[in-house]
Design a protein around this motif. Structure first.
Motif, PDB file in Angstrom:
ATOM      1  N   GLU A  20      -7.779   1.829   5.314  1.00  0.00           N
ATOM      2  CA  GLU A  20      -8.383   0.683   4.630  1.00  0.00           C
ATOM      3  C   GLU A  20      -9.851   0.946   4.312  1.00  0.00           C
ATOM      4  O   GLU A  20     -10.330   0.646   3.220  1.00  0.00           O
ATOM      5  CB  GLU A  20      -8.245  -0.577   5.497  1.00  0.00           C
ATOM      6  CG  GLU A  20      -6.830  -1.155   5.502  1.00  0.00           C
ATOM      7  CD  GLU A  20      -6.678  -2.306   6.492  1.00  0.00           C
ATOM      8  OE1 GLU A  20      -7.606  -2.534   7.306  1.00  0.00           O
ATOM      9  OE2 GLU A  20      -5.612  -2.967   6.469  1.00  0.00           O
ATOM     10  N   THR A  33       0.832  -1.214   0.000  1.00  0.00           N
ATOM     11  CA  THR A  33       0.000   0.000   0.000  1.00  0.00           C
ATOM     12  C   THR A  33       0.863   1.259   0.000  1.00  0.00           C
ATOM     13  O   THR A  33       0.344   2.371  -0.029  1.00  0.00           O
ATOM     14  CB  THR A  33      -0.939   0.032   1.221  1.00  0.00           C
ATOM     15  OG1 THR A  33      -0.167   0.196   2.421  1.00  0.00           O
ATOM     16  CG2 THR A  33      -1.771  -1.236   1.317  1.00  0.00           C
ATOM     17  N   THR A  86      -1.804  -8.267   9.016  1.00  0.00           N
ATOM     18  CA  THR A  86      -2.973  -7.392   9.028  1.00  0.00           C
ATOM     19  C   THR A  86      -2.746  -6.288  10.063  1.00  0.00           C
ATOM     20  O   THR A  86      -1.743  -6.292  10.782  1.00  0.00           O
ATOM     21  CB  THR A  86      -4.245  -8.171   9.407  1.00  0.00           C
ATOM     22  OG1 THR A  86      -4.137  -8.583  10.793  1.00  0.00           O
ATOM     23  CG2 THR A  86      -4.416  -9.408   8.521  1.00  0.00           C
ATOM     24  N   GLU A 115     -11.635   1.167   0.640  1.00  0.00           N
ATOM     25  CA  GLU A 115     -12.799   0.331   0.292  1.00  0.00           C
ATOM     26  C   GLU A 115     -13.969   1.183  -0.199  1.00  0.00           C
ATOM     27  O   GLU A 115     -14.763   0.750  -1.026  1.00  0.00           O
ATOM     28  CB  GLU A 115     -13.230  -0.498   1.501  1.00  0.00           C
ATOM     29  CG  GLU A 115     -12.272  -1.636   1.821  1.00  0.00           C
ATOM     30  CD  GLU A 115     -12.538  -2.249   3.194  1.00  0.00           C
ATOM     31  OE1 GLU A 115     -13.559  -1.893   3.819  1.00  0.00           O
ATOM     32  OE2 GLU A 115     -11.714  -3.082   3.640  1.00  0.00           O
ATOM     33  N   ARG A 140      -6.600   1.098   9.843  1.00  0.00           N
ATOM     34  CA  ARG A 140      -8.010   0.721   9.595  1.00  0.00           C
ATOM     35  C   ARG A 140      -8.762   1.853   8.899  1.00  0.00           C
ATOM     36  O   ARG A 140      -9.574   1.608   7.998  1.00  0.00           O
ATOM     37  CB  ARG A 140      -8.698   0.369  10.912  1.00  0.00           C
ATOM     38  CG  ARG A 140      -8.231  -0.954  11.508  1.00  0.00           C
ATOM     39  CD  ARG A 140      -9.185  -1.429  12.601  1.00  0.00           C
ATOM     40  NE  ARG A 140      -8.583  -2.538  13.337  1.00  0.00           N
ATOM     41  CZ  ARG A 140      -8.020  -2.425  14.525  1.00  0.00           C
ATOM     42  NH1 ARG A 140      -7.982  -1.251  15.130  1.00  0.00           N
ATOM     43  NH2 ARG A 140      -7.504  -3.469  15.134  1.00  0.00           N
TER      44      ARG A 140
END
Length: 321
Positions: free
Chosen positions: A312, A263, A294, A316, A309
């Motif tokens: 992420e 990423t 993770t 998404e 998070r």
């Protein structure tokens, strides 16, 4: 309102569980919205039934760590809480007690999450291991720890650590100093890990003897690396050609660990990452393992997990294409 009582066999475990100024138990109270009180060897947990159940299971997991000789800290308390929220708290004992090596200051280095333990086991069992995941998961640090362990055990004669100096690009020539001084900033995280484990004097001695080499990826071209533990860091910033060049340096009696975060690719637009390509091409090849970390494996400040998070979720939510 529900209440459950837990009996603790040893007073020192009760003291460790609560922590200085009850800081450990306050984390559990805040997470599950419960009240925890103690009387001697008994701990009472009060609150809503589901919250009490989770808090009791978290305390049980922490007591298992204490029974294995582990000290409690913010990181492993948060990790136990996350395991309970997933219903995996029975696996907490898997991360207790295993030491990879000792730092120069006498501190034991251990896997702190199930993902980290799986990663270390993969390095032990395979010739080539790819460790993929976000910042703070210990990819590089644990790889260096495994390299130091292999070196001290005389399984290898050399430790070779490398990373691409992609951000510098063609601008290296404009930086002051000789080539080593120009690339040193890109190798700093590797130096830091080695200094921590070996101490600066021991590190310097091994460098002078040729037992340790820290160099930019370009230095690997044309070599065959026998009896070595080789780590390629920041591998997401390699091209396909560079990655193939690196992989084919593998010699007899050697191990390779390749780490990266797909990423955070700094390659110019339109240039594909050699790490992503390698993950696809090498999938299923015997004696090559790929471990994907993770956000739960992040062992830095808890806020780092929250930041990962948040990013992420943002990714998404972005429209595809």
């Amino acid at each position: 309102m529900n209440e459950q009582t837990i009996s603790i066999g040893r007073m020192e475990h009760a003291l460790s569980l609560f922590g200085n100024f009850d800081e450990n138990i306050k984390m559990i109270e805040k997470e599950f919205n419960v009240t925890v009180t103690n009387r001697g060897f008994d701990i009472k947990v009060s609150g809503e039934p589901e919250d009490v159940s989770k808090a009791v299971r978290t305390i049980g997991a922490l007591l298992k760590l204490l029974n294995k000789g582990e000290a409690l800290n913010v990181q492993n308390i948060n990790y136990c809480i996350s395991l309970v929220n997933e219903g995996n708290e029975e696996r907490v004992e898997e991360i207790a007690g295993e030491c990879i090596c000792i730092t120069s200051k006498g501190k034991p280095i251990k896997p702190k999450t199930l993902g980290q333990k799986k990663y270390c086991k993969a390095i032990e069992d395979n010739t080539i291991t790819l460790g993929i995941g976000p910042a703070g998961t210990g990819k590089t640090y644990l790889a260096v720890a495994m390299a130091v362990h292999a070196f001290r055990s005389q399984e290898v004669n050399r430790i070779i650590l490398t990373r691409p100096a992609v951000e510098a690009g063609e601008k290296l020539g404009f930086l002051p100093g000789d080539l080593q001084q120009k690339v040193d900033p890109y190798l700093r995280p590797i130096y830091d890990a080695l200094f921590d484990m070996l101490g600066s004097e021991t590190y310097q001695r091994y460098v002078e003897r040729g037992n340790i080499e820290v160099a930019p990826l370009a230095y690997m071209r044309g070599r065959t690396l026998d009896d070595s533990f080789i780590i390629l860091d920041e591998a997401q910033n390699t091209s396909g050609e560079q990655m193939k060049m690196f992989l084919t340096r593998l010699g007899f009696g050697s191990k390779m660990v390749i780490t990266g975060d797909i990423t955070q690719i700094d390659l110019p637009d339109g240039k594909r990452s050699g790490l992503i390509q390698a993950m696809r091409i090498l999938k299923g090849v015997n004696d090559i393992a790929t471990i994907q970390f993770t956000g739960q494996d992040v062992v830095r400040h808890k806020l780092v997990q929250d930041i990962i998070r948040a990013y992420e979720k943002s990714e998404e939510a972005r429209p595809k294409g």
